[in-house]
Design an enzyme around this catalytic site. Structure first.
Site, PDB file in Angstrom:
ATOM      1  N   ASP A  55     -74.446 -11.316 -15.751  1.00  0.00           N
ATOM      2  CA  ASP A  55     -74.145 -10.019 -14.924  1.00  0.00           C
ATOM      3  C   ASP A  55     -75.553  -9.576 -14.398  1.00  0.00           C
ATOM      4  OD1 ASP A  55     -73.089  -7.473 -14.288  1.00  0.00           O
ATOM      5  OD2 ASP A  55     -71.985  -7.018 -16.158  1.00  0.00           O
ATOM      6  N   CYS A  88     -69.981  -5.690  -9.631  1.00  0.00           N
ATOM      7  CA  CYS A  88     -69.273  -6.308 -10.619  1.00  0.00           C
ATOM      8  C   CYS A  88     -67.881  -6.704 -10.388  1.00  0.00           C
ATOM      9  CB  CYS A  88     -69.442  -5.701 -12.097  1.00  0.00           C
ATOM     10  SG  CYS A  88     -71.061  -5.673 -12.404  1.00  0.00           S
ATOM     11  N   ASP A 323     -72.632 -12.693 -11.248  1.00  0.00           N
ATOM     12  CA  ASP A 323     -71.520 -11.979 -10.269  1.00  0.00           C
ATOM     13  C   ASP A 323     -72.192 -11.352  -9.168  1.00  0.00           C
ATOM     14  OD1 ASP A 323     -72.953 -10.013 -11.686  1.00  0.00           O
ATOM     15  OD2 ASP A 323     -71.101  -9.030 -12.538  1.00  0.00           O
ATOM     16  N   ASN A 324     -73.388 -11.051  -9.404  1.00  0.00           N
ATOM     17  CA  ASN A 324     -74.371 -10.525  -7.994  1.00  0.00           C
ATOM     18  C   ASN A 324     -75.689 -10.580  -8.334  1.00  0.00           C
ATOM     19  OD1 ASN A 324     -72.860  -7.935  -9.572  1.00  0.00           O
ATOM     20  ND2 ASN A 324     -75.102  -7.665  -9.461  1.00  0.00           N
TER      21      ASN A 324
END
Length: 504
Positions: A55, A88, A323-324
């Site tokens: 995350d 997210c 996710d990023n």
């Protein structure tokens, strides 16, 4: 039992007996509507799949993760992998389904255009890589973080805490960001974890993941395991043994640090230089982020050891990604994401597995929409025509990719966020207005709902500090708009594949 609680991997072994009771569920028929046509090319012993989804992990943290670097030595690194939205819930929705935000309907973390409620309400849960592989006989496990707005105790109108379709083993938290004092929905039962060292969430899901692998192998079942860590998302909580790591470490001072791009869009143009206090906070948080990924790194090493001990390492794909990304000081922004800059949208994708060449790299334009079809093809499942992404198996197998797509799409809705959103950002952290962006191997082109545009030549300007959109000819801008519009409006694999071949 106390000793086991202080050693999550021993606890995972102890849980194995309990988890074996769930194996009968794995052999039952999948939920209605999830069965996909059989694939005659499926292997006699289908490969296993492990997805480690972190995350907010940016590329600049990989240098502090020796097990991830080992993955790079043993497998394949994709150097042009981007997410569909640097946020997210939209990104995770794309990963689960293989679809862009404009087809999942998830553009934000909550409200009317995002979050778990929208994802579920639009029927996305019935069409994920988990439902596809469960229909092919896989044992499937989801552990850690699901989607923003998911609450472990919520029954969603049923009699028990809700577990989405497609998952044989479900151990998922709601607010796990602090790593302590959280609840897990463990197969319809809510279990609370406290604040002892043994409750550290990354370690807990690591132990449960090991237990799942051992049980699946013992049952002679192919398996899919996703472990989605909350680390290194804020508040950047390290495991106890990592609290003093990297003394004096500071955030990278790239050419973009504390630098405003020329001709910046309105949401960014007014940002003042970072203060000394803001720089200090950035440095402190970067050090904590490096500390917090140590537990993730150990987990990867432990899982690979489990695979080797179980004799299935050579038949297992292990995928590591995020996710990023995350900016920390670049473009005069404090800590955050959501922008179309490479700091936020370009993240690691590293894969080891059968036939994957050690130490290899692929420069092709790939996205998180490609993960679901890849996992489905690994498991011998068909990929629905409504999926926007493309299987990466040809690339993983080392095949030439002369006709691979040349552009990726990023979509973002902004700037509004709920104050209780764990990804809430102030203007100083970055609150871009709604935009869509086209990213190729050499440039990034952005169109905002305000009518503003950005164009960065990343060959001449790799840190994206000179927006030259105003210097482009009307014909060039029209061609870029047409190319972007085709991707924004594609709704099938064939249409999105065609639109991804950009010549502009």
């Amino acid at each position: 039992m106390v000793d086991m609680l202080r050693h999550p991997r021993r606890l995972g072994a102890a849980l194995a007996v309990t988890s074996l009771l769930a194996l009968s569920v794995w052999t039952s028929a999948p939920a209605a509507g999830t069965t996909l046509p059989a694939d005659p090319a499926a292997a006699a012993t289908p490969p296993n799949v492990i997805l480690i989804l972190t995350d907010d992990l940016a590329w600049n943290l990989v240098q502090y993760m020796p097990q991830v670097q080992r993955l790079q030595r043993d497998g394949m690194t994709f150097t042009n992998y981007t997410v569909t939205d640097s946020l997210c819930c939209p990104s995770r929705s794309s990963i689960f389904t293989g679809k862009f935000p404009h087809d999942t309907g998830v553009f934000t973390n909550g409200g009317t255009d995002g979050g778990f409620a929208v994802f579920k309400g639009r029927g996305n849960e019935s069409n994920t890589f988990a439902t596809a592989l469960q229909a092919k006989g896989y044992a499937t496990a989801m552990m850690g973080k699901y989607l923003n707005g998911y609450l472990p105790a919520d029954t969603q109108g049923g009699s028990l805490p809700y577990v989405p379709p497609g998952w044989s083993d479900w151990r998922v938290a709601g607010n796990g960001y602090p790593e302590y004092n959280y609840d897990l929905n463990e197969n319809h039962t809510v279990v609370h974890y406290g604040d002892s060292p043994a409750d550290y969430l990354t370690d807990v899901v690591s132990g449960k993941g090991s237990s799942f692998i051992q049980n699946a192998v013992a049952a002679n079942k192919p398996f899919l395991l996703e472990i989605a860590t909350f680390a290194p998302h804020g508040p950047f909580t390290p495991a106890p043994e990592d609290l003093t790591d990297f003394p004096g470490l500071t955030a990278p001072r790239t050419p973009a640090f504390n630098k405003l791009p020329a001709n910046a869009p309105g949401w960014l143009a007014g940002n003042a230089p970072l203060t000394a206090a803001q720089k200090t906070t950035i440095d402190t948080n970067f050090r904590k982020r490096a500390q917090s990924v140590q537990a993730v790194d150990r987990m990867i090493g432990d899982l690979r050891a489990d695979l080797a001990a179980s004799g299935v390492a050579d038949n297992t794909y292990l995928v590591f990604t995020s996710d990023n990304g995350f900016h920390m000081g670049e473009y005069r922004l404090t800590s955050g994401k959501q922008t179309a800059f490479d700091t936020d949208v370009r993240v690691p994708l590293i894969v080891v597995g059968p036939g994957v060449a050690a130490g290899s790299t692929r420069p092709e334009i790939v996205q998180n929409i490609d993960l679901a079809p890849t996992f489905q093809r690994i498991g011998g499942a068909d990929v629905a025509s409504a999926v926007n992404g493309r299987s990466l198996l040809p690339l993983l197998n080392g095949e030439p990719a002369a006709n691979w797509r040349t552009a990726s799409l990023i979509e973002h809705h902004g700037p509004g966020q709920d104050a209780d959103d764990p990804d809430f950002q102030t203007a100083k952290a970055g609150t871009p207005t709604t935009y869509s962006a086209l990213r190729t191997a050499v440039y990034t082109y952005v169109e905002y709902s305000t009518g503003e545009r950005e164009y960065y030549d990343r060959v001449a300007d790799p840190y994206q500090l000179n927006n030259i959109a105003a210097t482009l000819s009307a014909a060039r801008l029209a061609a870029l708009h047409t190319a972007l519009d085709a991707l924004v409006n594609c709704h099938s694999q064939s249409a999105c594949w065609t639109a991804g071949h950009v010549t502009a």
